[in-house]
Design an enzyme around this catalytic site. Structure first.
Site, PDB file in Angstrom:
ATOM      1  N   GLU A 129      31.401  31.526  46.568  1.00 42.11           N
ATOM      2  CA  GLU A 129      31.908  32.900  46.718  1.00 42.11           C
ATOM      3  C   GLU A 129      31.913  33.353  48.184  1.00 42.11           C
ATOM      4  OE1 GLU A 129      29.681  35.980  44.657  1.00 42.11           O
ATOM      5  OE2 GLU A 129      31.151  37.504  45.180  1.00 42.11           O
TER       6      GLU A 129
ATOM      7  N   LYS B 240      35.104  31.690  43.801  1.00 47.84           N
ATOM      8  CA  LYS B 240      35.072  33.142  43.502  1.00 47.84           C
ATOM      9  C   LYS B 240      35.490  33.909  44.757  1.00 47.84           C
ATOM     10  CE  LYS B 240      31.992  36.831  41.885  1.00 47.84           C
ATOM     11  NZ  LYS B 240      30.964  37.186  40.920  1.00 47.84           N
TER      12      LYS B 240
HETATM   13  C1  5MM Z   1      26.667  41.825  40.611  1.00 50.57           C
HETATM   14  O1  5MM Z   1      26.516  41.918  42.031  1.00 50.57           O
HETATM   15  C2  5MM Z   1      26.211  40.678  42.668  1.00 50.57           C
HETATM   16  C3  5MM Z   1      24.933  40.737  43.407  1.00 50.57           C
HETATM   17  O2  5MM Z   1      24.987  41.542  44.516  1.00 50.57           O
HETATM   18  P1  5MM Z   1      23.651  41.762  45.419  1.00 50.57           P
HETATM   19  O3  5MM Z   1      23.142  40.424  45.807  1.00 50.57           O
HETATM   20  O4  5MM Z   1      24.185  42.566  46.583  1.00 50.57           O
HETATM   21  O5  5MM Z   1      22.682  42.533  44.607  1.00 50.57           O
HETATM   22  C4  5MM Z   1      27.414  40.238  43.531  1.00 50.57           C
HETATM   23  O6  5MM Z   1      27.172  39.057  44.229  1.00 50.57           O
HETATM   24  C5  5MM Z   1      28.555  40.031  42.594  1.00 50.57           C
HETATM   25  O7  5MM Z   1      28.300  38.932  41.749  1.00 50.57           O
HETATM   26  C6  5MM Z   1      29.872  39.796  43.302  1.00 50.57           C
HETATM   27  O8  5MM Z   1      29.989  40.516  44.509  1.00 50.57           O
HETATM   28  C7  5MM Z   1      30.989  40.269  42.407  1.00 50.57           C
HETATM   29  O9  5MM Z   1      30.711  41.565  41.970  1.00 50.57           O
HETATM   30  P2  5MM Z   1      31.802  42.681  42.045  1.00 50.57           P
HETATM   31  O10 5MM Z   1      31.067  43.942  41.710  1.00 50.57           O
HETATM   32  O11 5MM Z   1      32.350  42.669  43.458  1.00 50.57           O
HETATM   33  O12 5MM Z   1      32.828  42.287  41.013  1.00 50.57           O
END
Ligand code: 5MM
Length: 341
Positions: free
Chosen positions: A178, A220
């Protein structure tokens, strides 16, 4: 490494009409989400909230291929003592785990971040595999602003992603790679497109150098999209066309699937964009979702930490999962949102 097995898992993660639930918010992030709905973030409240989603049978069976868990959650048990991992598996979904340990400032690169967590990762992966994880996730964060991103930041993050992916495959775990280009700035879609292209090219170069098998991974990425503060927001059709063109130029066909992050898009925008891309069709890889916020904002609000709202939270989660499942097939229609309202 058994590449056939890795490929089977990767293909299952992007199976038609299914996508991934990103429920891997770290303690700080989930606290922010709970603060917004007036819920105290405790081990129990985090467990109750996630258990609510994992027990939404309709969504988990039909539209969710896998769940990305946070370290706390992968070891947690539901209220009745059942391991949360077993609930996910019983619904036919695959447990996954976030293994990066967040970001730190990148020296000599003001305003830029490097994701950390490679030290001791091999040992942690073995334990996660034993606990049932069959895929993992590592997120790199690239910001767009005046003078950034730098090549140093893009290269360091791509290299870390590739090192992580190689370690995962050696541990028989499918890596979700990602590299997220943030949509927080005021840049237009073309700047996002140029930066994301650069990031993806560098990432695949590093994956190649580190001998990562593309058949055993899932990408991702962010979509090509204008920054949230940009005055010029692109249409759904433009986001879809530019993102598909960019991915075709950067992502080898050997990769089984691409599962987008939502990145702060509204629920419906994230669905509409994914749907429009799948309607274009003719894609060499599965194209689906790995959404955090765009799947969870509605159920979080509906639940609001109250046991009597669990059914409403599950309905909201099932609805978003179904809409995104349809979008992954290019079969979503805006009317379906109104009908459910
Ligand atoms: C769910 O959020 C994930 C964890 O974020 P932190 O490490 O900042 O707590 C994040 O990695 C998430 O899996 C991805 O960014 C995709 O989430 P979104 O909300 O952008 O779809």
């Amino acid at each position: 490494m058994n590449l056939d097995e890795l490929n089977k898992v990767a293909c299952a993660m992007v199976a038609p009409g299914k996508g991934i639930l990103a429920a891997d918010e770290s303690s700080g992030t989930i606290k922010k989400r709970f603060d917004a709905i007036g819920v105290e973030s405790t081990e129990d409240s985090r467990r109750d909230y996630r258990e609510m989603m994992f027990r939404t049978n309709e969504a988990m069976k039909n539209n969710i291929s896998g769940v990305i868990l946070y370290d706390e959650t992968i070891w947690q048990k539901a209220k009745d003592g059942t391991p949360l991992v077993d609930i996910i598996k019983a619904a036919g979904a695959i447990p996954g785990i976030k293994v990066d340990e967040g970001t730190q400032a990148l020296p000599n690169c003001p305003g830029e971040l490097i994701t950390v967590g490679l030290d001791k990762l091999a040992g942690r992966l073995t334990k996660y595999y034993e606990q049932g994880a069959r895929f993992a996730k590592w997120r790199a964060v690239i910001d767009i602003a005046d003078g950034i991103p730098s090549y140093a930041c893009i290269h360091a993050n791509a290299h870390a992603l590739a090192r992580y992916a190689a370690l995962c495959q050696a541990a028989q775990i499918v890596p979700i790679v990602e590299p997220e280009v943030l949509m927080d700035g005021d840049h237009d879609i073309d700047r996002c497109l140029a930066v994301t292209t650069w990031v993806l090219k560098e990432t695949f170069q590093e994956l190649f150098t580190n001998r990562v098998s593309l058949e055993g991974m899932v990408l991702k990425p962010n979509m090509a999209i204008a920054g949230k503060k940009s005055k010029t927001q692109a249409s759904v059709a433009e986001v879809a066309e530019k993102t598909v063109k960019m991915l075709k130029e950067c992502v080898p066909a050997a990769v089984p699937g691409i599962a987008f992050l939502s990145g702060g898009q509204s629920d419906e925008d994230a669905t509409a964009h994914l749907d429009a891309m799948n309607k274009i069709g003719g894609l060499p890889w599965g194209l689906t979702f790995s959404y955090g916020r765009a799947l969870q904002a509605a159920p979080q609000k509906a639940w609001s930490g109250k046991a009597e709202n669990v059914a409403a939270g599950q309905r909201a989660f099932a609805h978003r999962a179904k809409m995104n499942g349809l979008a992954a097939l290019g079969q979503w229609k805006a009317d379906l949102e109104k009908k459910a309202a």
